[in-house]
Scaffold this motif. Structure first.
Motif, PDB file in Angstrom:
ATOM      1  N   ARG A 135    -113.952  63.758 -21.271  1.00  0.00           N
ATOM      2  CA  ARG A 135    -114.370  64.746 -20.271  1.00  0.00           C
ATOM      3  C   ARG A 135    -113.320  64.753 -19.174  1.00  0.00           C
ATOM      4  O   ARG A 135    -113.194  63.780 -18.420  1.00  0.00           O
ATOM      5  N   THR A 136    -112.585  65.842 -19.088  1.00  0.00           N
ATOM      6  CA  THR A 136    -111.430  65.833 -18.199  1.00  0.00           C
ATOM      7  C   THR A 136    -111.252  67.175 -17.487  1.00  0.00           C
ATOM      8  O   THR A 136    -112.096  68.075 -17.599  1.00  0.00           O
ATOM      9  N   ILE A 137    -110.158  67.298 -16.762  1.00  0.00           N
ATOM     10  CA  ILE A 137    -109.901  68.479 -15.939  1.00  0.00           C
ATOM     11  C   ILE A 137    -109.225  69.570 -16.764  1.00  0.00           C
ATOM     12  O   ILE A 137    -108.382  69.288 -17.612  1.00  0.00           O
ATOM     13  N   VAL A 138    -109.628  70.809 -16.525  1.00  0.00           N
ATOM     14  CA  VAL A 138    -108.950  71.978 -17.091  1.00  0.00           C
ATOM     15  C   VAL A 138    -108.489  72.860 -15.937  1.00  0.00           C
ATOM     16  O   VAL A 138    -109.120  72.889 -14.877  1.00  0.00           O
ATOM     17  N   TYR A 139    -107.389  73.590 -16.164  1.00  0.00           N
ATOM     18  CA  TYR A 139    -106.836  74.415 -15.085  1.00  0.00           C
ATOM     19  C   TYR A 139    -106.145  75.645 -15.664  1.00  0.00           C
ATOM     20  O   TYR A 139    -105.737  75.652 -16.835  1.00  0.00           O
ATOM     21  N   HIS A 140    -106.011  76.683 -14.842  1.00  0.00           N
ATOM     22  CA  HIS A 140    -105.300  77.882 -15.259  1.00  0.00           C
ATOM     23  C   HIS A 140    -103.820  77.696 -14.933  1.00  0.00           C
ATOM     24  O   HIS A 140    -103.441  77.525 -13.768  1.00  0.00           O
ATOM     25  N   SER A 141    -102.988  77.715 -15.964  1.00  0.00           N
ATOM     26  CA  SER A 141    -101.586  77.337 -15.806  1.00  0.00           C
ATOM     27  C   SER A 141    -100.755  78.335 -14.994  1.00  0.00           C
ATOM     28  O   SER A 141     -99.640  78.003 -14.571  1.00  0.00           O
ATOM     29  N   GLU A 142    -101.260  79.541 -14.759  1.00  0.00           N
ATOM     30  CA  GLU A 142    -100.520  80.509 -13.935  1.00  0.00           C
ATOM     31  C   GLU A 142    -100.916  80.432 -12.464  1.00  0.00           C
ATOM     32  O   GLU A 142    -100.261  81.033 -11.616  1.00  0.00           O
ATOM     33  N   ARG A 143    -101.989  79.699 -12.178  1.00  0.00           N
ATOM     34  CA  ARG A 143    -102.448  79.601 -10.792  1.00  0.00           C
ATOM     35  C   ARG A 143    -102.412  78.169 -10.249  1.00  0.00           C
ATOM     36  O   ARG A 143    -102.567  77.965  -9.036  1.00  0.00           O
ATOM     37  N   VAL A 144    -102.211  77.214 -11.145  1.00  0.00           N
ATOM     38  CA  VAL A 144    -102.195  75.802 -10.745  1.00  0.00           C
ATOM     39  C   VAL A 144    -101.040  75.102 -11.454  1.00  0.00           C
ATOM     40  O   VAL A 144    -100.818  75.319 -12.647  1.00  0.00           O
ATOM     41  N   GLN A 145    -100.341  74.250 -10.723  1.00  0.00           N
ATOM     42  CA  GLN A 145     -99.300  73.419 -11.307  1.00  0.00           C
ATOM     43  C   GLN A 145     -99.874  72.029 -11.620  1.00  0.00           C
ATOM     44  O   GLN A 145    -100.669  71.501 -10.828  1.00  0.00           O
ATOM     45  N   PRO A 146     -99.483  71.433 -12.735  1.00  0.00           N
ATOM     46  CA  PRO A 146    -100.000  70.100 -13.063  1.00  0.00           C
ATOM     47  C   PRO A 146     -99.754  69.078 -11.959  1.00  0.00           C
ATOM     48  O   PRO A 146    -100.563  68.164 -11.768  1.00  0.00           O
ATOM     49  N   SER A 147     -98.655  69.248 -11.224  1.00  0.00           N
ATOM     50  CA  SER A 147     -98.326  68.319 -10.137  1.00  0.00           C
ATOM     51  C   SER A 147     -99.355  68.347  -9.008  1.00  0.00           C
ATOM     52  O   SER A 147     -99.411  67.420  -8.188  1.00  0.00           O
ATOM     53  N   GLU A 148    -100.181  69.396  -8.972  1.00  0.00           N
ATOM     54  CA  GLU A 148    -101.217  69.501  -7.945  1.00  0.00           C
ATOM     55  C   GLU A 148    -102.470  68.709  -8.308  1.00  0.00           C
ATOM     56  O   GLU A 148    -103.359  68.528  -7.473  1.00  0.00           O
ATOM     57  N   LEU A 149    -102.548  68.246  -9.540  1.00  0.00           N
ATOM     58  CA  LEU A 149    -103.745  67.577 -10.048  1.00  0.00           C
ATOM     59  C   LEU A 149    -103.520  66.082 -10.174  1.00  0.00           C
ATOM     60  O   LEU A 149    -102.399  65.631 -10.390  1.00  0.00           O
ATOM     61  N   SER A 150    -104.611  65.331 -10.087  1.00  0.00           N
ATOM     62  CA  SER A 150    -104.491  63.879 -10.269  1.00  0.00           C
ATOM     63  C   SER A 150    -105.786  63.252 -10.805  1.00  0.00           C
ATOM     64  O   SER A 150    -105.769  62.576 -11.830  1.00  0.00           O
ATOM     65  N   SER A 151    -106.890  63.480 -10.127  1.00  0.00           N
ATOM     66  CA  SER A 151    -108.114  62.742 -10.464  1.00  0.00           C
ATOM     67  C   SER A 151    -109.360  63.598 -10.250  1.00  0.00           C
ATOM     68  O   SER A 151    -109.314  64.655  -9.613  1.00  0.00           O
ATOM     69  N   TYR A 152    -110.478  63.088 -10.784  1.00  0.00           N
ATOM     70  CA  TYR A 152    -111.778  63.731 -10.522  1.00  0.00           C
ATOM     71  C   TYR A 152    -112.035  63.735  -9.014  1.00  0.00           C
ATOM     72  O   TYR A 152    -112.493  64.728  -8.441  1.00  0.00           O
ATOM     73  N   GLU A 153    -111.751  62.598  -8.402  1.00  0.00           N
ATOM     74  CA  GLU A 153    -112.026  62.437  -6.981  1.00  0.00           C
ATOM     75  C   GLU A 153    -111.234  63.439  -6.134  1.00  0.00           C
ATOM     76  O   GLU A 153    -111.749  63.957  -5.129  1.00  0.00           O
ATOM     77  N   ALA A 154    -109.993  63.724  -6.535  1.00  0.00           N
ATOM     78  CA  ALA A 154    -109.131  64.614  -5.746  1.00  0.00           C
ATOM     79  C   ALA A 154    -109.619  66.055  -5.754  1.00  0.00           C
ATOM     80  O   ALA A 154    -109.231  66.850  -4.886  1.00  0.00           O
ATOM     81  N   LEU A 155    -110.486  66.413  -6.692  1.00  0.00           N
ATOM     82  CA  LEU A 155    -111.041  67.771  -6.707  1.00  0.00           C
ATOM     83  C   LEU A 155    -111.998  68.005  -5.543  1.00  0.00           C
ATOM     84  O   LEU A 155    -112.447  69.131  -5.326  1.00  0.00           O
ATOM     85  N   ALA A 156    -112.290  66.942  -4.801  1.00  0.00           N
ATOM     86  CA  ALA A 156    -113.113  67.079  -3.585  1.00  0.00           C
ATOM     87  C   ALA A 156    -112.272  67.439  -2.370  1.00  0.00           C
ATOM     88  O   ALA A 156    -112.825  67.743  -1.307  1.00  0.00           O
ATOM     89  N   ASP A 157    -110.941  67.442  -2.507  1.00  0.00           N
ATOM     90  CA  ASP A 157    -110.072  67.763  -1.376  1.00  0.00           C
ATOM     91  C   ASP A 157    -110.223  69.231  -0.968  1.00  0.00           C
ATOM     92  O   ASP A 157    -110.517  70.095  -1.804  1.00  0.00           O
ATOM     93  N   ASN A 158    -109.940  69.513   0.300  1.00  0.00           N
ATOM     94  CA  ASN A 158    -110.064  70.881   0.828  1.00  0.00           C
ATOM     95  C   ASN A 158    -109.149  71.872   0.112  1.00  0.00           C
ATOM     96  O   ASN A 158    -109.405  73.079   0.112  1.00  0.00           O
ATOM     97  N   ALA A 159    -108.086  71.365  -0.499  1.00  0.00           N
ATOM     98  CA  ALA A 159    -107.142  72.249  -1.198  1.00  0.00           C
ATOM     99  C   ALA A 159    -107.815  73.026  -2.322  1.00  0.00           C
ATOM    100  O   ALA A 159    -107.327  74.102  -2.720  1.00  0.00           O
ATOM    101  N   TRP A 160    -108.946  72.532  -2.815  1.00  0.00           N
ATOM    102  CA  TRP A 160    -109.643  73.198  -3.926  1.00  0.00           C
ATOM    103  C   TRP A 160    -110.865  73.983  -3.467  1.00  0.00           C
ATOM    104  O   TRP A 160    -111.685  74.385  -4.299  1.00  0.00           O
ATOM    105  N   HIS A 161    -110.943  74.238  -2.162  1.00  0.00           N
ATOM    106  CA  HIS A 161    -112.091  74.991  -1.640  1.00  0.00           C
ATOM    107  C   HIS A 161    -112.140  76.393  -2.268  1.00  0.00           C
ATOM    108  O   HIS A 161    -111.164  77.155  -2.240  1.00  0.00           O
ATOM    109  N   GLY A 162    -113.268  76.731  -2.867  1.00  0.00           N
ATOM    110  CA  GLY A 162    -113.452  78.030  -3.498  1.00  0.00           C
ATOM    111  C   GLY A 162    -112.720  78.192  -4.827  1.00  0.00           C
ATOM    112  O   GLY A 162    -112.651  79.301  -5.370  1.00  0.00           O
ATOM    113  N   LYS A 163    -112.206  77.087  -5.381  1.00  0.00           N
ATOM    114  CA  LYS A 163    -111.419  77.164  -6.617  1.00  0.00           C
ATOM    115  C   LYS A 163    -111.987  76.333  -7.761  1.00  0.00           C
ATOM    116  O   LYS A 163    -111.419  76.311  -8.843  1.00  0.00           O
TER     117      LYS A 163
END
Length: 342
Positions: A135-163
């Motif tokens: 069970r892991t993270i999925v992302y849209h490759s035209e709107r998100v760069q892999p370098s922006e991702l790291s962990s489940y916990e990091a998805l709580a950061d404000n950078a992902w507000h509304g995303k």
């Protein structure tokens, strides 16, 4: 006439005995009995395996499918009267709950132990994992760069507000993920993460992982969390999809995994046959088929992966014993409720 009838009956009996002898002892023992499996796994995923087992051993298998919770309640109600020998289900949370209800008896794990890693099995040998799902993270490759991702916990950061899109907290898959996070991060930090997830949601939680993927594809959100086999199914329908997998928490405890698995029921009438089936399902032949049927990973790490699954790349998996995931599910539910994660 009576003498001829008696001679005919005697000859028929001799023929029947001879015919049974020709079946061989393994088939004779099960000639009038069927091994009964209650399963929450879909029939098309496991019936071919049972058919192959029957072909190789002569032991017939009857399969009854349903929802995990409903089958557990049925087994509790049937008690000693049950016809079921094995309970098979998805997620360690369900297996742990069945264990707490006293449904399983200890297995003989010698052969299973040699094939299936310890963290995928119950410490008291009451159940074993048979396939693994991540069970892991999925992302849209035209709107998100892999370098922006790291962990489940990091998805709580404000950078992902509304995303962010998530599946409902009611699903056992998310209960298990949060349970694992509690064990790794502690309750306080996990509650903070859950609150951040809720704050970042682009829409109310989805009913299915497939709907999370569709929402990302439609532009409703950019990232989500799903079981990888849902991604595989989407990939089959749309090989050119812009959605990609990202292996979460590679710099910490690893990507969350879970299992589908099974155990021998306490009131099994055919314990020996049930043990044979579980041993067979842990065999190299069955493991390859078991994993590939649903784009999962074999529980035996030495088995080659399905080519499509292998194309997703290797990753560091969380090796937390999955019985702990089950034990912490009630705590996970409470935290999700406190965080207003619906």
């Amino acid at each position: 006439m009576k003498k001829r009838s008696l001679k005919h009956a005697f000859a028929t009996t001799l023929f029947s005995i001879a015919s049974l002898a020709m079946l061989g002892t393994s088939q004779l023992a099960y000639a009038d009995d069927k091994l009964v499996v209650y399963s929450s796994r879909k029939e098309h995923l496991i019936k071919p395996l049972f058919d192959q087992f029957t072909k190789e051993t002569g032991i017939p298998v009857t399969l009854q499918t349903g929802k995990a919770n409903a089958l557990i309640e049925r087994l509790k109600a049937e008690g000693e009267r049950t016809q079921a020998d094995i309970f098979m289900t998805v997620d360690a949370g369900n297996l742990w709950y069945a264990t707490q209800q006293g449904l399983f008896q200890p297995m003989n794990v010698d052969r299973i132990q040699a094939k299936i890693p310890a963290h995928l099995r119950d410490p008291d040998n009451l159940w074993t994992g048979l396939s693994v799902r991540a069970r892991t993270i999925v992302y849209h490759s035209e709107r998100v760069q892999p370098s922006e991702l790291s962990s489940y916990e990091a998805l709580a950061d404000n950078a992902w507000h509304g995303k962010l899109c998530l599946r409902t907290s009611k699903k056992v898959y998310n209960k298990s993920l949060v349970a694992a996070m509690i064990d790794h991060d502690g309750a306080t930090k996990t509650e903070q993460v859950l609150t951040g997830w809720v704050s970042n949601l682009a829409a109310k939680p989805q009913a299915k992982d497939s709907q999370v993927l569709k929402a990302i594809e439609a532009g409703q959100c950019d990232v989500g969390i799903v079981n990888t086999y849902y991604y595989g199914r989407m990939q089959d329908k749309n090989p050119q999809t812009k959605i990609k997998l990202f292996w979460a928490n590679q710099n910490s405890y690893g990507t969350h995994i879970n299992v589908s698995g099974a155990g021998i029921l306490k009131h099994a009438q055919h314990r020996e046959a049930a043990q044979k089936l579980l041993n067979w399902l842990a065999s190299d032949t069955a493991q390859k088929q078991f994993g590939g049927a649903n784009k999962e990973y074999p529980a035996n790490p030495k088995i080659p992966l399905d080519p499509q699954v292998a194309s997703w790349g290797s990753f560091k998996a969380d090796n937390l014993n999955l019985a702990i995931v089950g034990k912490r599910q009630a705590e996970a539910v409470k935290l999700m409720q406190k965080a207003n994660y619906k």
